[in-house]
Write a protein that holds these residues in place. Structure first.
Motif, PDB file in Angstrom:
ATOM      1  N   ASP A 271      -2.982  -5.415  -6.502  1.00  0.00           N
ATOM      2  CA  ASP A 271      -1.958  -5.327  -5.456  1.00  0.00           C
ATOM      3  C   ASP A 271      -0.846  -6.359  -5.615  1.00  0.00           C
ATOM      4  N   GLU A 272      -1.217  -7.600  -5.893  1.00  0.00           N
ATOM      5  CA  GLU A 272      -0.232  -8.674  -5.924  1.00  0.00           C
ATOM      6  C   GLU A 272       0.606  -8.677  -7.195  1.00  0.00           C
ATOM      7  N   HIS A 273       0.244  -7.876  -8.182  1.00  0.00           N
ATOM      8  CA  HIS A 273       0.933  -7.902  -9.473  1.00  0.00           C
ATOM      9  C   HIS A 273       2.169  -7.006  -9.511  1.00  0.00           C
ATOM     10  N   VAL A 274       2.457  -6.331  -8.415  1.00  0.00           N
ATOM     11  CA  VAL A 274       3.604  -5.419  -8.368  1.00  0.00           C
ATOM     12  C   VAL A 274       4.434  -5.695  -7.117  1.00  0.00           C
ATOM     13  N   ASP A 275       5.654  -5.155  -7.127  1.00  0.00           N
ATOM     14  CA  ASP A 275       6.538  -5.311  -5.971  1.00  0.00           C
ATOM     15  C   ASP A 275       6.365  -4.199  -4.941  1.00  0.00           C
ATOM     16  N   ALA A 276       5.905  -3.038  -5.390  1.00  0.00           N
ATOM     17  CA  ALA A 276       5.728  -1.907  -4.485  1.00  0.00           C
ATOM     18  C   ALA A 276       4.635  -0.999  -5.034  1.00  0.00           C
ATOM     19  N   ILE A 277       3.964  -0.294  -4.126  1.00  0.00           N
ATOM     20  CA  ILE A 277       2.836   0.559  -4.501  1.00  0.00           C
ATOM     21  C   ILE A 277       3.103   1.990  -4.055  1.00  0.00           C
ATOM     22  N   VAL A 278       2.991   2.923  -5.004  1.00  0.00           N
ATOM     23  CA  VAL A 278       3.144   4.349  -4.721  1.00  0.00           C
ATOM     24  C   VAL A 278       1.784   5.018  -4.924  1.00  0.00           C
TER      25      VAL A 278
ATOM     26  N   GLY B 273       3.660  -0.165  -8.884  1.00  0.00           N
ATOM     27  CA  GLY B 273       2.330   0.338  -9.177  1.00  0.00           C
ATOM     28  C   GLY B 273       2.214   1.776  -8.717  1.00  0.00           C
ATOM     29  N   LEU B 274       1.803   2.659  -9.623  1.00  0.00           N
ATOM     30  CA  LEU B 274       1.595   4.072  -9.304  1.00  0.00           C
ATOM     31  C   LEU B 274       0.112   4.359  -9.443  1.00  0.00           C
ATOM     32  N   THR B 275      -0.508   4.829  -8.372  1.00  0.00           N
ATOM     33  CA  THR B 275      -1.943   5.051  -8.420  1.00  0.00           C
ATOM     34  C   THR B 275      -2.356   6.222  -7.533  1.00  0.00           C
ATOM     35  N   GLY B 276      -3.637   6.495  -7.536  1.00  0.00           N
ATOM     36  CA  GLY B 276      -4.210   7.614  -6.792  1.00  0.00           C
ATOM     37  C   GLY B 276      -5.528   7.978  -7.433  1.00  0.00           C
TER      38      GLY B 276
END
Length: 204
Positions: free
Chosen positions: A119-126, A5-8
């Motif tokens: 949050d739970e739908h991905v393995d890592a969050i950037v 997940g890429l967010t901001g």
């Protein structure tokens, strides 16, 4: 396949970070681009019914729609109920296609990632970040953007400190693009060995 997940928040540099992932051969799903596509026809009639006067020539006028939402922020939920299910469908198709083609990693670029409970739908969050001053400067330079519209968008997003506290990796985009790119390169190296469970659990 690792799902990232890429967010901001708005104006923080998600597009710059996404471009580097793509340059490294990693596919990125752009949720905002999908919304633009849906606004250009597939959802225009439904949005016009919910927000009369927001569509011109069969295409959602984002400025007119934004004006209605600024005037009545509670209506964001009505819009999300129309748009989000279609975006989620597109995300699933994207990930399934990447999996079919043997990708080791795929990225979901989602502005309201935490706010949508992803949050739970991905393995890592950037999470990408920049100073409030640079953020405002970037956003207000966009065509059709106003202070009121900017403040309305920011008001819907989690505080920056909370986003960073929930991130696995943080990218600082205050500096030149090359600095952002080098950060993404280091993150990719750290992502590759991670355990990938989200796809099988949520996206099959």
């Amino acid at each position: 396949m690792l799902v990232v997940g890429l967010t901001g928040s708005i104006g923080m540099g998600k597009s710059t970070a996404a471009a580097r992932f793509r340059a490294r051969g990693i596919s990125v799903f752009d949720a905002d681009a999908e919304v633009h596509r849906l606004y250009a026809g597939p959802l225009s009639e439904e949005i016009e019914r919910a927000f009369p006067g927001s569509v011109a020539g069969g295409v959602v006028d984002r400025g007119k729609l934004a004006a209605q939402l600024v005037a009545d922020p509670h209506r964001f939920k009505d819009l999300e109920a129309i748009v989000h299910p279609r975006v989620h469908e597109a995300e699933r198709r994207f990930l399934q296609d990447e999996k079919t083609h043997g990708a080791a990693m795929a990225v979901l670029e989602i502005p309201l990632f935490f706010e949508g409970g992803r949050d739970e739908h991905v393995d890592a969050i950037v999470v990408v970040t920049a100073s409030p001053e640079l953020q405002r400067e970037r956003v207000l330079a966009r065509a059709g953007m106003t202070d009121a519209r900017f403040e309305a968008v920011v008001a819907r997003q989690l505080p920056e400190a909370e986003k960073q506290s929930r991130a696995d990796f943080i990218v600082d985009t205050n500096g030149p693009v090359e600095n952002c790119n080098s950060q993404i390169d280091r993150i990719i190296t750290k992502l590759l060995p991670l355990s990938a469970t989200a796809y099988d659990k949520y996206w099959r």
